[in-house]
Design a protein around this motif. Structure first.
Motif, PDB file in Angstrom:
ATOM      1  N   LEU A 184      14.031  17.694  -5.808  1.00  0.00           N
ATOM      2  CA  LEU A 184      13.388  16.820  -4.833  1.00  0.00           C
ATOM      3  C   LEU A 184      11.901  16.675  -5.130  1.00  0.00           C
ATOM      4  N   LEU A 185      11.266  17.734  -5.597  1.00  0.00           N
ATOM      5  CA  LEU A 185       9.852  17.656  -5.955  1.00  0.00           C
ATOM      6  C   LEU A 185       9.651  16.630  -7.074  1.00  0.00           C
ATOM      7  N   ILE A 186      10.507  16.671  -8.076  1.00  0.00           N
ATOM      8  CA  ILE A 186      10.423  15.708  -9.179  1.00  0.00           C
ATOM      9  C   ILE A 186      10.675  14.289  -8.662  1.00  0.00           C
ATOM     10  N   GLU A 187      11.683  14.138  -7.816  1.00  0.00           N
ATOM     11  CA  GLU A 187      11.994  12.821  -7.246  1.00  0.00           C
ATOM     12  C   GLU A 187      10.826  12.282  -6.430  1.00  0.00           C
ATOM     13  N   ASN A 188      10.214  13.150  -5.602  1.00  0.00           N
ATOM     14  CA  ASN A 188       9.080  12.731  -4.772  1.00  0.00           C
ATOM     15  C   ASN A 188       7.879  12.298  -5.608  1.00  0.00           C
ATOM     16  N   VAL A 241       0.816  -1.222   0.000  1.00  0.00           N
ATOM     17  CA  VAL A 241       0.000   0.000   0.000  1.00  0.00           C
ATOM     18  C   VAL A 241       0.845   1.266   0.000  1.00  0.00           C
ATOM     19  N   LEU A 242       1.785   1.355   0.947  1.00  0.00           N
ATOM     20  CA  LEU A 242       2.549   2.589   1.084  1.00  0.00           C
ATOM     21  C   LEU A 242       3.496   2.781  -0.089  1.00  0.00           C
ATOM     22  N   ARG A 243       3.650   4.022  -0.494  1.00  0.00           N
ATOM     23  CA  ARG A 243       4.493   4.359  -1.634  1.00  0.00           C
ATOM     24  C   ARG A 243       5.479   5.471  -1.239  1.00  0.00           C
ATOM     25  N   LYS A 244       6.717   5.341  -1.685  1.00  0.00           N
ATOM     26  CA  LYS A 244       7.675   6.418  -1.455  1.00  0.00           C
ATOM     27  C   LYS A 244       7.485   7.536  -2.471  1.00  0.00           C
ATOM     28  N   ALA A 245       7.104   7.179  -3.675  1.00  0.00           N
ATOM     29  CA  ALA A 245       6.872   8.159  -4.736  1.00  0.00           C
ATOM     30  C   ALA A 245       5.491   7.893  -5.317  1.00  0.00           C
ATOM     31  N   ASP A 246       4.678   8.914  -5.376  1.00  0.00           N
ATOM     32  CA  ASP A 246       3.318   8.739  -5.887  1.00  0.00           C
ATOM     33  C   ASP A 246       2.834  10.042  -6.493  1.00  0.00           C
ATOM     34  N   GLY A 247       1.568  10.081  -6.847  1.00  0.00           N
ATOM     35  CA  GLY A 247       1.039  11.236  -7.556  1.00  0.00           C
ATOM     36  C   GLY A 247       0.401  12.295  -6.692  1.00  0.00           C
ATOM     37  N   ASP A 297       0.726  17.489  -3.096  1.00  0.00           N
ATOM     38  CA  ASP A 297       0.867  18.183  -1.819  1.00  0.00           C
ATOM     39  C   ASP A 297       1.738  17.406  -0.836  1.00  0.00           C
ATOM     40  N   ILE A 298       1.687  16.054  -0.889  1.00  0.00           N
ATOM     41  CA  ILE A 298       2.587  15.266  -0.048  1.00  0.00           C
ATOM     42  C   ILE A 298       4.016  15.432  -0.535  1.00  0.00           C
ATOM     43  N   ALA A 299       4.209  15.423  -1.842  1.00  0.00           N
ATOM     44  CA  ALA A 299       5.543  15.636  -2.411  1.00  0.00           C
ATOM     45  C   ALA A 299       6.085  17.007  -2.024  1.00  0.00           C
ATOM     46  N   MET A 300       5.215  18.000  -1.962  1.00  0.00           N
ATOM     47  CA  MET A 300       5.642  19.355  -1.614  1.00  0.00           C
ATOM     48  C   MET A 300       5.949  19.497  -0.132  1.00  0.00           C
ATOM     49  N   PHE A 301       4.994  19.106   0.713  1.00  0.00           N
ATOM     50  CA  PHE A 301       5.064  19.442   2.128  1.00  0.00           C
ATOM     51  C   PHE A 301       5.493  18.285   3.022  1.00  0.00           C
ATOM     52  N   GLY A 302       5.719  17.112   2.420  1.00  0.00           N
ATOM     53  CA  GLY A 302       6.256  15.989   3.159  1.00  0.00           C
ATOM     54  C   GLY A 302       5.238  15.314   4.062  1.00  0.00           C
ATOM     55  N   ASP A 344      10.464  13.573   2.609  1.00  0.00           N
ATOM     56  CA  ASP A 344      11.076  14.879   2.872  1.00  0.00           C
ATOM     57  C   ASP A 344      10.354  15.938   2.055  1.00  0.00           C
ATOM     58  N   ALA A 345      10.040  17.055   2.687  1.00  0.00           N
ATOM     59  CA  ALA A 345       9.310  18.121   2.008  1.00  0.00           C
ATOM     60  C   ALA A 345      10.182  18.784   0.950  1.00  0.00           C
TER      61      ALA A 345
END
Length: 364
Positions: A234-238, A150-156, A159-164, A176-177
């Protein structure tokens, strides 16, 4: 090299209380030994996530911060015909992926997680699918393997990618934000004030004189400086390498920042300000905020700045500090930028800033 996109905004707030402390007063801070009004970074990020710009431009890519995944899973399963007790057991098994679940109190059925989890749309969908498979009789894997499903390190979820996010029970899936948001402070001396108000009883026309209710509320007013920094790489990586989605997210952020405010006491004060000044920069240099421009409050150095109003003084102090940093650290070379938006003289445009930000992230 890492590409950083930085925003500097100045926004005038009339009497308002957009972000309250524990006593209901506007949040404050001492800066340069002078009292200022303040808005917390958390309140600003919440306002951005709730903005129409994020909702419309990033539809389907916004996460959900909640303790109520268990309740929603149970409701989802019951809606598909699962017996409530069975739905509750399966819901607990799956929801505990995101954090511990409270034991129900006597007479209660639904349980709420003790952890406020930040869940992406993909993770939410996978949790529902996993719960359905369990109800159908499929044996679920053990805890660690279950989390990996279920859990994903990178997803779509932009806002999670931005603010962590932080999952206390499993740091492997923390994020990481990519976007850092500073606390906004007034550029000048400012303090909270008190408003005593009264309400009249409509049916009391003559029997008693005076108000039917008395109360008080706090408010403040000022010009706030807001700084935001985006680590584009980092945003792209997230976002799993999805550069186009990262660029769309940065563009939505650029649109929302000058037009969004925390909504505390909105009905009482109708504060809907738009930034009168916005500056965007992009490049590989180490990020730097320009709050130092206001450690000596603008109202104390109007003569030095050669202005006669707080708005122009704030702009002048900010631009002067930026130029001085460039002179001392970078031989006078300014960071890559576009013309700032400045409503005081009608120059620049938000459209141009949004385009500039999108191009910077796509080129990272």
């Amino acid at each position: 090299m890492t590409t950083f996109v930085q925003f500097h905004l100045l926004t005038s707030y009339g009497p308002s209380n957009p972000n309250r402390d524990d006593q209901g007063r506007p949040k404050q801070a001492m800066v340069g030994d002078v009292p200022r009004l303040r808005m917390s970074s958390q309140s600003v990020k919440r306002a951005l996530r709730e903005s129409s710009f994020f909702a419309l431009d990033l539809k389907g890519h916004i996460g959900t911060r909640t303790k109520r995944l268990h309740e929603r899973l149970v409701s989802h399963l019951v809606g598909r015909g699962t017996e409530p007790t069975r739905a509750g057991a399966v819901g607990t098994e799956v929801a505990e992926i995101f954090g511990k679940i409270d034991e129900p109190k006597k007479g209660e059925v639904a349980r709420v997680a003790t952890t406020l989890a930040f869940i992406s749309p993909e993770e939410w969908k996978l949790a529902e699918e996993l719960a359905e498979r369990s109800v159908a009789g499929e044996e679920l894997p053990k805890e660690k393997d279950l989390k990996k499903l279920v859990l994903r390190k990178a997803d779509g979820a932009v806002d999670i990618a931005m603010f962590g996010r932080m999952l206390a029970d499993d740091a492997d899936f923390n994020r990481d934000a990519a976007v850092q948001v500073a606390h906004a402070i007034t550029t000048h001396r400012a303090q909270a004030e008190e408003d005593w108000y009264s309400a009249v009883d409509d049916l009391n026309k003559a029997e008693d004189t005076g108000a039917g209710h008395l109360g008080e509320t706090a408010f403040g007013s000022g010009i706030y400086y807001q700084y935001v920094c985006v680590n584009a790489d980092l945003l792209i990586e997230n976002l799993g390498g999805d550069k186009e989605l990262a660029a769309r997210g940065a563009e939505a952020l650029a649109k929302a920042l000058p037009q969004t405010a925390p909504a505390g006491k909105q009905n009482s004060f109708a504060h809907r300000p738009m930034a009168f000044y916005m500056r965007a920069e992009a490049g590989p240099r180490a990020p730097r905020d320009l709050s130092g421009a206001f450690f000596t409050p603008v109202d104390r150095k109007m003569g030095e700045l050669k202005v006669n109003d707080l708005q122009r003084g704030s702009v002048r102090a900010l631009e002067l500090t930026s130029t001085q940093i460039d002179t001392c650290y970078y031989d006078g070379q300014a960071e890559r930028t576009c013309p700032p938006l400045n409503t005081l003289d009608g120059s620049g445009s938000l459209t141009e800033i949004v385009r500039f930000v999108g191009q910077a992230v796509r080129g990272a």
